[in-house]
Design a protein around this motif. Structure first.
Motif, PDB file in Angstrom:
ATOM      1  N   LEU A  38       0.841  -1.183   0.000  1.00 55.66           N
ATOM      2  CA  LEU A  38       0.000   0.000   0.000  1.00 55.66           C
ATOM      3  C   LEU A  38       0.881   1.239   0.000  1.00 55.66           C
ATOM      4  CD1 LEU A  38      -2.772  -1.012   2.573  1.00 55.66           C
ATOM      5  CD2 LEU A  38      -2.930  -0.986   0.075  1.00 55.66           C
ATOM      6  N   GLN A  39       0.470   2.253  -0.761  1.00 58.94           N
ATOM      7  CA  GLN A  39       1.247   3.471  -0.885  1.00 58.94           C
ATOM      8  C   GLN A  39       1.370   4.182   0.457  1.00 58.94           C
ATOM      9  OE1 GLN A  39       3.075   4.696  -3.401  1.00 58.94           O
ATOM     10  NE2 GLN A  39       3.688   6.293  -1.957  1.00 58.94           N
ATOM     11  N   ARG A  40       2.582   4.472   0.851  1.00 62.58           N
ATOM     12  CA  ARG A  40       2.848   5.093   2.150  1.00 62.58           C
ATOM     13  C   ARG A  40       2.363   6.549   2.186  1.00 62.58           C
ATOM     14  NH1 ARG A  40       9.176   6.997   2.241  1.00 62.58           N
ATOM     15  NH2 ARG A  40       9.431   7.261  -0.014  1.00 62.58           N
ATOM     16  N   ASN A  41       2.148   7.004   3.410  1.00 66.05           N
ATOM     17  CA  ASN A  41       1.795   8.409   3.679  1.00 66.05           C
ATOM     18  C   ASN A  41       0.665   8.900   2.779  1.00 66.05           C
ATOM     19  OD1 ASN A  41       3.866   8.649   5.647  1.00 66.05           O
ATOM     20  ND2 ASN A  41       5.372   8.953   4.023  1.00 66.05           N
ATOM     21  N   ALA A  42      -0.368   8.097   2.691  1.00 66.79           N
ATOM     22  CA  ALA A  42      -1.480   8.438   1.804  1.00 66.79           C
ATOM     23  C   ALA A  42      -2.796   7.960   2.387  1.00 66.79           C
ATOM     24  CB  ALA A  42      -1.252   7.802   0.423  1.00 66.79           C
ATOM     25  N   GLN A  43      -3.866   8.498   1.858  1.00 60.72           N
ATOM     26  CA  GLN A  43      -5.208   7.986   2.119  1.00 60.72           C
ATOM     27  C   GLN A  43      -5.527   7.048   0.955  1.00 60.72           C
ATOM     28  OE1 GLN A  43      -7.463   8.614   4.670  1.00 60.72           O
ATOM     29  NE2 GLN A  43      -5.899   9.770   5.783  1.00 60.72           N
ATOM     30  N   VAL A  44      -5.297   5.747   1.139  1.00 58.06           N
ATOM     31  CA  VAL A  44      -5.428   4.817   0.028  1.00 58.06           C
ATOM     32  C   VAL A  44      -6.838   4.232  -0.015  1.00 58.06           C
ATOM     33  CG1 VAL A  44      -2.977   4.231   0.037  1.00 58.06           C
ATOM     34  CG2 VAL A  44      -4.573   2.850   1.366  1.00 58.06           C
ATOM     35  N   PRO A  45      -7.404   4.121  -1.192  1.00 55.81           N
ATOM     36  CA  PRO A  45      -8.742   3.544  -1.306  1.00 55.81           C
ATOM     37  C   PRO A  45      -8.714   2.025  -1.231  1.00 55.81           C
ATOM     38  CG  PRO A  45      -7.955   4.213  -3.459  1.00 55.81           C
ATOM     39  CD  PRO A  45      -6.903   4.629  -2.476  1.00 55.81           C
ATOM     40  N   GLY A  53     -26.905  -2.841   0.678  1.00 56.41           N
ATOM     41  CA  GLY A  53     -27.370  -2.542   2.023  1.00 56.41           C
ATOM     42  C   GLY A  53     -26.596  -3.230   3.120  1.00 56.41           C
ATOM     43  N   GLN A  54     -25.664  -4.094   2.765  1.00 62.05           N
ATOM     44  CA  GLN A  54     -24.902  -4.820   3.781  1.00 62.05           C
ATOM     45  C   GLN A  54     -23.781  -3.946   4.340  1.00 62.05           C
ATOM     46  OE1 GLN A  54     -22.607  -8.419   2.558  1.00 62.05           O
ATOM     47  NE2 GLN A  54     -23.938  -9.479   4.015  1.00 62.05           N
ATOM     48  N   GLN A  55     -23.596  -4.034   5.651  1.00 68.64           N
ATOM     49  CA  GLN A  55     -22.515  -3.269   6.269  1.00 68.64           C
ATOM     50  C   GLN A  55     -21.185  -3.987   6.059  1.00 68.64           C
ATOM     51  OE1 GLN A  55     -21.718  -2.795  10.703  1.00 68.64           O
ATOM     52  NE2 GLN A  55     -22.509  -0.747  10.216  1.00 68.64           N
ATOM     53  N   VAL A  56     -20.175  -3.218   5.696  1.00 66.93           N
ATOM     54  CA  VAL A  56     -18.828  -3.755   5.463  1.00 66.93           C
ATOM     55  C   VAL A  56     -17.885  -3.119   6.479  1.00 66.93           C
ATOM     56  CG1 VAL A  56     -16.938  -4.016   3.804  1.00 66.93           C
ATOM     57  CG2 VAL A  56     -19.325  -4.048   3.007  1.00 66.93           C
ATOM     58  N   ARG A  57     -17.090  -3.959   7.121  1.00 73.38           N
ATOM     59  CA  ARG A  57     -16.136  -3.488   8.125  1.00 73.38           C
ATOM     60  C   ARG A  57     -14.725  -3.747   7.623  1.00 73.38           C
ATOM     61  NH1 ARG A  57     -13.179  -5.645  12.439  1.00 73.38           N
ATOM     62  NH2 ARG A  57     -13.087  -4.348  14.328  1.00 73.38           N
ATOM     63  N   VAL A  58     -13.898  -2.705   7.586  1.00 75.53           N
ATOM     64  CA  VAL A  58     -12.511  -2.804   7.107  1.00 75.53           C
ATOM     65  C   VAL A  58     -11.591  -2.426   8.258  1.00 75.53           C
ATOM     66  CG1 VAL A  58     -10.837  -2.016   5.401  1.00 75.53           C
ATOM     67  CG2 VAL A  58     -13.261  -2.185   4.776  1.00 75.53           C
ATOM     68  N   ALA A  59     -10.677  -3.335   8.603  1.00 73.63           N
ATOM     69  CA  ALA A  59      -9.750  -3.087   9.713  1.00 73.63           C
ATOM     70  C   ALA A  59      -8.317  -3.262   9.237  1.00 73.63           C
ATOM     71  CB  ALA A  59     -10.038  -4.056  10.863  1.00 73.63           C
ATOM     72  N   LYS A  65     -12.893   0.970   9.685  1.00 72.58           N
ATOM     73  CA  LYS A  65     -13.811   1.777   8.883  1.00 72.58           C
ATOM     74  C   LYS A  65     -15.038   0.930   8.541  1.00 72.58           C
ATOM     75  CE  LYS A  65     -11.024   5.357   8.511  1.00 72.58           C
ATOM     76  NZ  LYS A  65     -10.486   5.850   7.243  1.00 72.58           N
ATOM     77  N   THR A  66     -16.212   1.524   8.639  1.00 71.90           N
ATOM     78  CA  THR A  66     -17.434   0.816   8.259  1.00 71.90           C
ATOM     79  C   THR A  66     -18.139   1.599   7.164  1.00 71.90           C
ATOM     80  OG1 THR A  66     -18.707   1.901  10.000  1.00 71.90           O
ATOM     81  CG2 THR A  66     -17.737  -0.242  10.515  1.00 71.90           C
ATOM     82  N   VAL A  77     -13.851   2.600   0.989  1.00 70.98           N
ATOM     83  CA  VAL A  77     -13.330   3.326   2.155  1.00 70.98           C
ATOM     84  C   VAL A  77     -11.909   3.792   1.849  1.00 70.98           C
ATOM     85  CG1 VAL A  77     -14.708   1.978   3.780  1.00 70.98           C
ATOM     86  CG2 VAL A  77     -12.356   1.278   3.278  1.00 70.98           C
ATOM     87  N   LYS A  78     -11.399   4.661   2.700  1.00 73.48           N
ATOM     88  CA  LYS A  78     -10.005   5.080   2.580  1.00 73.48           C
ATOM     89  C   LYS A  78      -9.288   4.814   3.896  1.00 73.48           C
ATOM     90  CE  LYS A  78     -10.134   8.455  -1.143  1.00 73.48           C
ATOM     91  NZ  LYS A  78      -9.751   9.826  -1.582  1.00 73.48           N
ATOM     92  N   LEU A  79      -8.035   4.343   3.773  1.00 75.29           N
ATOM     93  CA  LEU A  79      -7.215   4.034   4.937  1.00 75.29           C
ATOM     94  C   LEU A  79      -5.980   4.923   4.941  1.00 75.29           C
ATOM     95  CD1 LEU A  79      -7.285   0.125   4.758  1.00 75.29           C
ATOM     96  CD2 LEU A  79      -8.629   1.575   6.298  1.00 75.29           C
ATOM     97  N   ALA A  80      -5.606   5.411   6.112  1.00 73.20           N
ATOM     98  CA  ALA A  80      -4.363   6.160   6.260  1.00 73.20           C
ATOM     99  C   ALA A  80      -3.220   5.166   6.462  1.00 73.20           C
ATOM    100  CB  ALA A  80      -4.463   7.104   7.453  1.00 73.20           C
ATOM    101  N   THR A  81      -2.162   5.300   5.671  1.00 74.25           N
ATOM    102  CA  THR A  81      -1.096   4.292   5.721  1.00 74.25           C
ATOM    103  C   THR A  81       0.095   4.687   6.579  1.00 74.25           C
ATOM    104  OG1 THR A  81      -0.235   5.220   3.647  1.00 74.25           O
ATOM    105  CG2 THR A  81      -1.668   3.272   3.496  1.00 74.25           C
ATOM    106  N   GLY A  82       0.403   5.956   6.680  1.00 74.85           N
ATOM    107  CA  GLY A  82       1.567   6.360   7.472  1.00 74.85           C
ATOM    108  C   GLY A  82       2.876   6.050   6.772  1.00 74.85           C
ATOM    109  N   ASN A  83       3.936   5.968   7.554  1.00 72.44           N
ATOM    110  CA  ASN A  83       5.270   5.769   7.002  1.00 72.44           C
ATOM    111  C   ASN A  83       5.466   4.347   6.454  1.00 72.44           C
ATOM    112  OD1 ASN A  83       6.022   8.392   7.704  1.00 72.44           O
ATOM    113  ND2 ASN A  83       6.702   7.765   9.738  1.00 72.44           N
ATOM    114  N   ALA A  84       6.540   4.178   5.682  1.00 68.18           N
ATOM    115  CA  ALA A  84       6.871   2.861   5.144  1.00 68.18           C
ATOM    116  C   ALA A  84       7.057   1.865   6.284  1.00 68.18           C
ATOM    117  CB  ALA A  84       8.135   2.947   4.300  1.00 68.18           C
ATOM    118  N   ASN A  85       6.649   0.620   6.016  1.00 68.31           N
ATOM    119  CA  ASN A  85       6.713  -0.407   7.048  1.00 68.31           C
ATOM    120  C   ASN A  85       6.973  -1.754   6.383  1.00 68.31           C
ATOM    121  OD1 ASN A  85       6.393  -2.140   9.210  1.00 68.31           O
ATOM    122  ND2 ASN A  85       4.554  -1.133   9.991  1.00 68.31           N
TER     123      ASN A  85
END
Length: 488
Positions: A38-45, A53-59, A65-66, A77-85
């Motif tokens: 995943l691309q670092r330091n980004a809000q990745v989709p 209508g179904q709820q989706v949970r992403v962890a 994120k729901t 959803v979008k996830l914050a990735t932070g620094n390289a890991n």
């Protein structure tokens, strides 16, 4: 009739019940898989499909994120990735009673690698054809035996008309998928990782023999004056080639997956079919703009000037001459006016001019990586600037040429610089004796008393010996080049 009606109702209900689990089943695009980077330091989709209508949970990495799947089943959803890991992590996605655990995910930089067969050229083909340890090569055979835990690869297969990119998703750089992966892309990634010490992901989406038009959505040509007449024709073909076909199946389904940049190695097929001044440069402008719009960023776009090859042997109704290739180079060079783009030259990387797949692709990968390291990552001391023509000065029967990035101008073989020509007012070019004077060249020919113009490597056979102090080749040019100006 009553029994027939009952039977039809039974079949309809049975089909509905059988299809319900399929409709409810959670599905992810192929680019979202285990082993990805995943691309670092980004809000990745992160996106996919579930029952409406179904709820989706992403962890992931402490984030939860729901979201509710829309009427068309899509969710996002979008996830914050932070620094390289470099520590493997798990992305968990739950929809209803179904959970997908995507393991072995790293955080780093992701590059999209596209073009035609010279980008697609596989590691295992390199072993068979170019095993000689020349030009600083580290053996592809050895590279495929060594572990590369910080490099992840995704290979998009050559296939039209698919709703998702035809791929098995992300893989570690090992096994059969690695053997079939791009030499240029791998050595690009390897060089980046060696200098940056972070995970690098490469998505290779290339098609052998492809032209640029199928990689470009038709809408991209609008508002570019060069294509005004083409658009008026209301055709789905550009220069007799269907627009967007590869884009639709091999680029568009990548959505807005987080990228750091793009590398491109293509042009041979367009060189074979057109000799229209600057038309390819405009096509590059259209494609680059459309890809940047899709991925939602002004991504750096680095590309390769195609290598010397005997295009006069290509019989397809186009009257090729030995100048067809340098005229095409001129268009590729001009396209570097597009902001955030740059190119590398390959005139010194050819052993057999009758082979459209030249040797030393590991060098091409490294040169592209050095562009990225210098221009995108701002690293100092990386050799990436190739000598380019700046201006001329007429001194009697001599023509003096000045260059950018020419520090330490020299020849690879210690001989006089070759493939230079000059012309007088009559426009007839003759071979020129070239003498290096500091960072300039002095050209002359005893039969031309008043030279006015010069050209360099202006033939399909050009494999010149002139380089700068970093051993990077001089870019082909002519002093009276066709002008092209990038207009946003």
């Amino acid at each position: 009739m009553k029994h027939l009606a009952i039977f039809r109702i039974f079949i309809s209900v049975s089909l509905l019940l059988c299809s319900a689990p399929l409709m409810a089943q959670m599905r992810l695009p192929n680019v979202i898989s285990a082993n990805m980077i995943l691309q670092r330091n980004a809000q990745v989709p992160v996106w996919g499909w579930a029952a409406p209508g179904q709820q989706v949970r992403v962890a992931f990495a402490g984030q939860v994120k729901t979201v509710v799947a829309a009427a068309d089943s899509a969710w996002h959803v979008k996830l914050a990735t932070g620094n390289a890991n470099s520590k493997p992590q798990v992305l968990s996605i739950t929809a209803g009673k179904e959970t997908k655990q995507l393991e072995n995910i790293l955080i780093g930089d992701v590059w999209l690698c596209s073009g035609q067969s010279n980008m697609n050229y596989a590691m295992d083909r390199t072993i068979n054809n170019f095993a000689a340890p020349a030009k600083g090569a580290d053996s592809a055979a050895l590279a495929m035996k060594e572990p590369h835990p910080g490099i992840r690869i995704m290979k998009v297969e050559m296939q039209y008309d698919t709703p998702d990119v035809p791929s098995t998703g992300w893989h570690e750089a090992k096994g059969r998928i690695f053997e079939r992966s791009s030499v240029v892309a791998f050595y690009f990634a390897k060089q980046l990782q060696a200098k940056l010490h972070i995970p690098i992901g490469i998505i290779t989406s290339a098609w052998d023999g492809s032209r640029i038009e199928p990689w470009t959505p038709p809408i991209a040509y609008k508002n570019i004056p060069a294509f005004e007449e083409d658009i008026k024709k209301n055709s789905t073909a550009m220069d007799k080639e269907k627009e967007g076909r590869m884009y639709n199946s091999m680029i568009k389904p990548l959505g807005q997956f987080g990228l750091k940049g793009i590398i491109w190695y293509q042009g041979e097929s367009n060189c074979m079919i057109e000799e229209q001044d600057m038309r390819y440069a405009y096509k590059m402008q259209a494609m680059v703009a459309s890809w940047r719009k899709q991925f939602g960023a002004q991504l750096p776009f680095y590309y390769t000037l195609i290598a010397p090859y005997i295009y006069t042997e290509w019989r397809n109704g186009i009257p090729h001459t030995i100048e067809t290739l340098p005229k095409f180079w001129e268009q590729q060079v001009a396209a570097a006016q597009i902001p955030g783009t740059a190119f590398v030259t390959t005139t010194d990387l050819v052993d057999v001019i009758t082979d459209i797949h030249p040797s030393y692709k590991w060098v091409v990968g490294r040169r592209l990586a050095n562009l990225a390291l210098s221009k995108t990552y701002r690293q100092k001391g990386i050799p990436y600037l190739e000598p380019t023509y700046a201006h001329k000065k007429i001194e009697g029967d001599k023509l003096v040429l000045y260059f950018k990035n020419a520090n330490g101008l020299k020849t690879r073989d210690g001989k006089s610089p070759d493939f230079f020509e000059i012309a007088g007012a009559d426009g007839k070019y003759l071979s020129a004796q070239a003498t290096i004077k500091g960072n300039t060249l002095v050209l002359q020919n005893a039969d031309i008393k008043a030279p006015t113009e010069a050209r360099f490597a202006w033939t399909q056979f050009a494999m010149p010996n002139l380089v700068n102090g970093d051993d990077l080749p001089m870019v082909p040019f002519r002093t009276n080049a066709v002008k092209w100006e990038y207009i946003p």
